[in-house]
Motif scaffolding. Structure first.
Motif, PDB file in Angstrom:
ATOM      1  N   GLN A  72     -20.384  -5.769 -46.618  1.00  0.00           N
ATOM      2  CA  GLN A  72     -19.951  -7.078 -46.109  1.00  0.00           C
ATOM      3  C   GLN A  72     -20.252  -8.162 -47.136  1.00  0.00           C
ATOM      4  N   THR A  73     -19.626  -8.065 -48.299  1.00  0.00           N
ATOM      5  CA  THR A  73     -19.793  -9.038 -49.387  1.00  0.00           C
ATOM      6  C   THR A  73     -18.418  -9.604 -49.745  1.00  0.00           C
ATOM      7  N   PRO A  74     -18.371 -10.732 -50.469  1.00  0.00           N
ATOM      8  CA  PRO A  74     -17.075 -11.327 -50.816  1.00  0.00           C
ATOM      9  C   PRO A  74     -16.119 -10.364 -51.523  1.00  0.00           C
ATOM     10  N   MET A  75     -16.648  -9.558 -52.451  1.00  0.00           N
ATOM     11  CA  MET A  75     -15.782  -8.642 -53.198  1.00  0.00           C
ATOM     12  C   MET A  75     -15.055  -7.678 -52.259  1.00  0.00           C
ATOM     13  N   TYR A  76     -15.779  -7.078 -51.328  1.00  0.00           N
ATOM     14  CA  TYR A  76     -15.183  -6.106 -50.410  1.00  0.00           C
ATOM     15  C   TYR A  76     -14.406  -6.792 -49.294  1.00  0.00           C
ATOM     16  N   PHE A  77     -14.753  -8.031 -49.014  1.00  0.00           N
ATOM     17  CA  PHE A  77     -13.973  -8.845 -48.089  1.00  0.00           C
ATOM     18  C   PHE A  77     -12.547  -9.009 -48.620  1.00  0.00           C
ATOM     19  N   PHE A  78     -12.435  -9.370 -49.911  1.00  0.00           N
ATOM     20  CA  PHE A  78     -11.108  -9.507 -50.524  1.00  0.00           C
ATOM     21  C   PHE A  78     -10.427  -8.150 -50.689  1.00  0.00           C
ATOM     22  N   LEU A  79     -11.209  -7.124 -50.998  1.00  0.00           N
ATOM     23  CA  LEU A  79     -10.641  -5.785 -51.179  1.00  0.00           C
ATOM     24  C   LEU A  79     -10.021  -5.262 -49.890  1.00  0.00           C
ATOM     25  N   SER A  80     -10.661  -5.536 -48.756  1.00  0.00           N
ATOM     26  CA  SER A  80     -10.113  -5.067 -47.475  1.00  0.00           C
ATOM     27  C   SER A  80      -8.763  -5.720 -47.195  1.00  0.00           C
ATOM     28  N   PHE A  81      -8.633  -7.013 -47.520  1.00  0.00           N
ATOM     29  CA  PHE A  81      -7.358  -7.694 -47.314  1.00  0.00           C
ATOM     30  C   PHE A  81      -6.324  -7.274 -48.357  1.00  0.00           C
ATOM     31  N   LEU A  82      -6.786  -6.925 -49.552  1.00  0.00           N
ATOM     32  CA  LEU A  82      -5.876  -6.377 -50.560  1.00  0.00           C
ATOM     33  C   LEU A  82      -5.290  -5.051 -50.075  1.00  0.00           C
ATOM     34  N   SER A  83      -6.115  -4.217 -49.469  1.00  0.00           N
ATOM     35  CA  SER A  83      -5.642  -2.938 -48.929  1.00  0.00           C
ATOM     36  C   SER A  83      -4.646  -3.152 -47.792  1.00  0.00           C
ATOM     37  N   PHE A  84      -4.939  -4.120 -46.931  1.00  0.00           N
ATOM     38  CA  PHE A  84      -4.016  -4.430 -45.836  1.00  0.00           C
ATOM     39  C   PHE A  84      -2.672  -4.936 -46.376  1.00  0.00           C
ATOM     40  N   THR A  85      -2.732  -5.803 -47.382  1.00  0.00           N
ATOM     41  CA  THR A  85      -1.506  -6.327 -48.001  1.00  0.00           C
ATOM     42  C   THR A  85      -0.714  -5.216 -48.676  1.00  0.00           C
ATOM     43  N   ASP A  86      -1.421  -4.268 -49.302  1.00  0.00           N
ATOM     44  CA  ASP A  86      -0.742  -3.143 -49.949  1.00  0.00           C
ATOM     45  C   ASP A  86       0.016  -2.288 -48.936  1.00  0.00           C
ATOM     46  N   ILE A  87      -0.575  -2.119 -47.756  1.00  0.00           N
ATOM     47  CA  ILE A  87       0.114  -1.369 -46.696  1.00  0.00           C
ATOM     48  C   ILE A  87       1.410  -2.089 -46.298  1.00  0.00           C
ATOM     49  N   CYS A  88       1.310  -3.401 -46.114  1.00  0.00           N
ATOM     50  CA  CYS A  88       2.487  -4.205 -45.742  1.00  0.00           C
ATOM     51  C   CYS A  88       3.527  -4.196 -46.866  1.00  0.00           C
ATOM     52  N   PHE A  89       3.046  -4.293 -48.104  1.00  0.00           N
ATOM     53  CA  PHE A  89       3.919  -4.340 -49.278  1.00  0.00           C
ATOM     54  C   PHE A  89       4.767  -3.079 -49.382  1.00  0.00           C
ATOM     55  N   THR A  90       4.131  -1.920 -49.298  1.00  0.00           N
ATOM     56  CA  THR A  90       4.867  -0.657 -49.413  1.00  0.00           C
ATOM     57  C   THR A  90       5.755  -0.402 -48.191  1.00  0.00           C
ATOM     58  N   THR A  91       5.326  -0.874 -47.016  1.00  0.00           N
ATOM     59  CA  THR A  91       6.128  -0.696 -45.804  1.00  0.00           C
ATOM     60  C   THR A  91       7.413  -1.526 -45.875  1.00  0.00           C
ATOM     61  N   THR A  92       7.392  -2.599 -46.634  1.00  0.00           N
ATOM     62  CA  THR A  92       8.598  -3.402 -46.855  1.00  0.00           C
ATOM     63  C   THR A  92       9.639  -2.636 -47.659  1.00  0.00           C
ATOM     64  N   ILE A  93       9.192  -1.707 -48.506  1.00  0.00           N
ATOM     65  CA  ILE A  93      10.076  -1.044 -49.465  1.00  0.00           C
ATOM     66  C   ILE A  93      10.398   0.396 -49.095  1.00  0.00           C
ATOM     67  N   VAL A  94       9.349   1.212 -48.881  1.00  0.00           N
ATOM     68  CA  VAL A  94       9.513   2.669 -48.837  1.00  0.00           C
ATOM     69  C   VAL A  94      10.322   3.172 -47.633  1.00  0.00           C
ATOM     70  N   PRO A  95      10.093   2.709 -46.387  1.00  0.00           N
ATOM     71  CA  PRO A  95      10.880   3.260 -45.277  1.00  0.00           C
ATOM     72  C   PRO A  95      12.393   3.171 -45.482  1.00  0.00           C
ATOM     73  N   LYS A  96      12.867   2.048 -46.016  1.00  0.00           N
ATOM     74  CA  LYS A  96      14.308   1.912 -46.283  1.00  0.00           C
ATOM     75  C   LYS A  96      14.741   2.883 -47.376  1.00  0.00           C
ATOM     76  N   MET A  97      13.892   3.102 -48.389  1.00  0.00           N
ATOM     77  CA  MET A  97      14.192   4.082 -49.431  1.00  0.00           C
ATOM     78  C   MET A  97      14.340   5.470 -48.832  1.00  0.00           C
ATOM     79  N   LEU A  98      13.434   5.839 -47.935  1.00  0.00           N
ATOM     80  CA  LEU A  98      13.448   7.169 -47.326  1.00  0.00           C
ATOM     81  C   LEU A  98      14.718   7.390 -46.501  1.00  0.00           C
ATOM     82  N   VAL A  99      15.124   6.350 -45.768  1.00  0.00           N
ATOM     83  CA  VAL A  99      16.361   6.447 -44.980  1.00  0.00           C
ATOM     84  C   VAL A  99      17.556   6.650 -45.905  1.00  0.00           C
ATOM     85  N   ASN A 100      17.588   5.898 -47.011  1.00  0.00           N
ATOM     86  CA  ASN A 100      18.725   5.987 -47.934  1.00  0.00           C
ATOM     87  C   ASN A 100      18.788   7.322 -48.664  1.00  0.00           C
ATOM     88  N   PHE A 101      17.633   7.943 -48.904  1.00  0.00           N
ATOM     89  CA  PHE A 101      17.632   9.248 -49.569  1.00  0.00           C
ATOM     90  C   PHE A 101      18.376  10.302 -48.751  1.00  0.00           C
TER      91      PHE A 101
END
Length: 325
Positions: A72-101
């Motif tokens: 529970q430190t600032p570094m891991y506080f930002f890292l947890s939100f970075l991980s959450f953003t990465d999930i959202c980021f890839t979900t914006t792209i990959v599902p549509k790619m999979l459908v198109n394949f």
């Protein structure tokens, strides 16, 4: 008199035909990574695997940080939100790619295309701002450790997070609205696997002057400012580390920011390659570079931050032990 009247009628009908042509584009065709039918199923399996690894890895990072009080430190506080953003980021792209394949009709509506582009830039720039916030955290931790708790207080961390998550949405909204005013009439085939701004601008049959100026001014500022912030932080960190007399102290200081530096280099290297080039030189080869800053970093983040970080390893082990017990 008759000839001039006939000419005006013909000109009017041609104008109406042109208007109908420009307004008839209601969807775009995404060519994807490959047009060969035999490549589609292997690509589907590859990107489905990458997507599942991304979701699982980043969720484990979030859960480990949430469950371990020592993280529970600032570094891991930002890292947890970075991980959450990465999930959202890839979900914006990959599902549509999979459908198109697996689909013969690789289309996306105009509204769907603009929506995908909006979230692509919103989450992508949120990633960029969070990486800058993490660089500031490492700079304060190494260069001013005695005032670290005061400087990186909960209040300041929340302010940095609020800015990192809100400002990119205004930037993304600006470019989405500017793109929405353009007309598309010559072709609706996007030479990409996602709705990115450069291939869309190449399809426009109206003037893109305002879009180009905005990209070269506001867009560059939004991209470059976090990078300059990160660069400044690492230059100061390097100067501070070189002043440490013991080799063990230098290794410890470098290990605390090594993982972050790897991700930053990978992320910004591919972004600058794709976007800091003239629009006329944008080709299909840039599709591979796009994967390097969208899908790959999101998948590699959990491995880099966990395998090179003793605290994260311990946190993951604790979480696994709790689940077994």
């Amino acid at each position: 008199m008759l000839n001039s009247r006939l000419f005006s009628i013909l000109a009017g009908s041609m104008t109406m035909e042109r208007v109908n042509q420009t307004s008839s584009v209601s969807e775009f065709i995404l060519l994807g990574l490959s047009s060969w039918p035999e490549d589609q199923k292997p690509l589907f399996v590859l990107f489905l695997t990458m997507y599942l690894i991304t979701i699982t890895g980043n969720l484990l990072i979030i859960l480990a940080i949430h469950c371990d009080p020592q993280l529970q430190t600032p570094m891991y506080f930002f890292l947890s939100f970075l991980s959450f953003t990465d999930i959202c980021f890839t979900t914006t792209i990959v599902p549509k790619m999979l459908v198109n394949f697996l689909s013969k009709k690789k289309t996306i509506s105009c509204a769907g295309c603009l929506t995908q582009m909006y979230f692509l830039y919103a989450f992508g720039n949120t990633d960029s701002c969070l990486l800058a916030a993490m660089a500031i955290d490492r700079y304060v931790a190494i260069c001013d450790p005695f005032h670290y708790v005061t400087i990186m207080s909960h209040h300041r961390c929340f302010l940095l997070l609020a800015f990192s998550c809100s400002f990119p949405h205004f930037h993304s909204l600006l470019h989405t609205l500017l793109l929405n005013r353009l007309t598309f009439c010559d072709s609706n085939v996007i030479q990409h696997f996602l709705c990115d701004i450069n291939p869309l601008l190449k399809l426009s049959c109206s003037s893109t002057f305002v879009n180009d100026i905005t990209i070269k001014t506001e867009g560059v500022v939004v991209f470059v400012t976090p990078f300059l912030c990160i660069s400044f932080s690492y230059v100061r960190i390097l100067i501070a580390v070189l002043k440490i007399p013991s080799a063990a102290g230098k290794c410890k200081a470098f290990s605390t920011c090594g993982s972050h530096f790897i991700i930053v280099t990978f992320f910004y290297g591919s972004i600058f390659y794709v976007y800091l080039q003239p629009l006329s030189s944008y080709t299909g080869r840039d599709r591979v570079a796009t994967i390097s800053y969208t899908i790959l970093p999101s998948m590699l983040n959990p491995f880099i931050y966990s395998l090179r970080n003793k605290d994260m390893k311990r946190g993951l082990e604790k979480m696994m032990c709790k689940r077994k017990s």
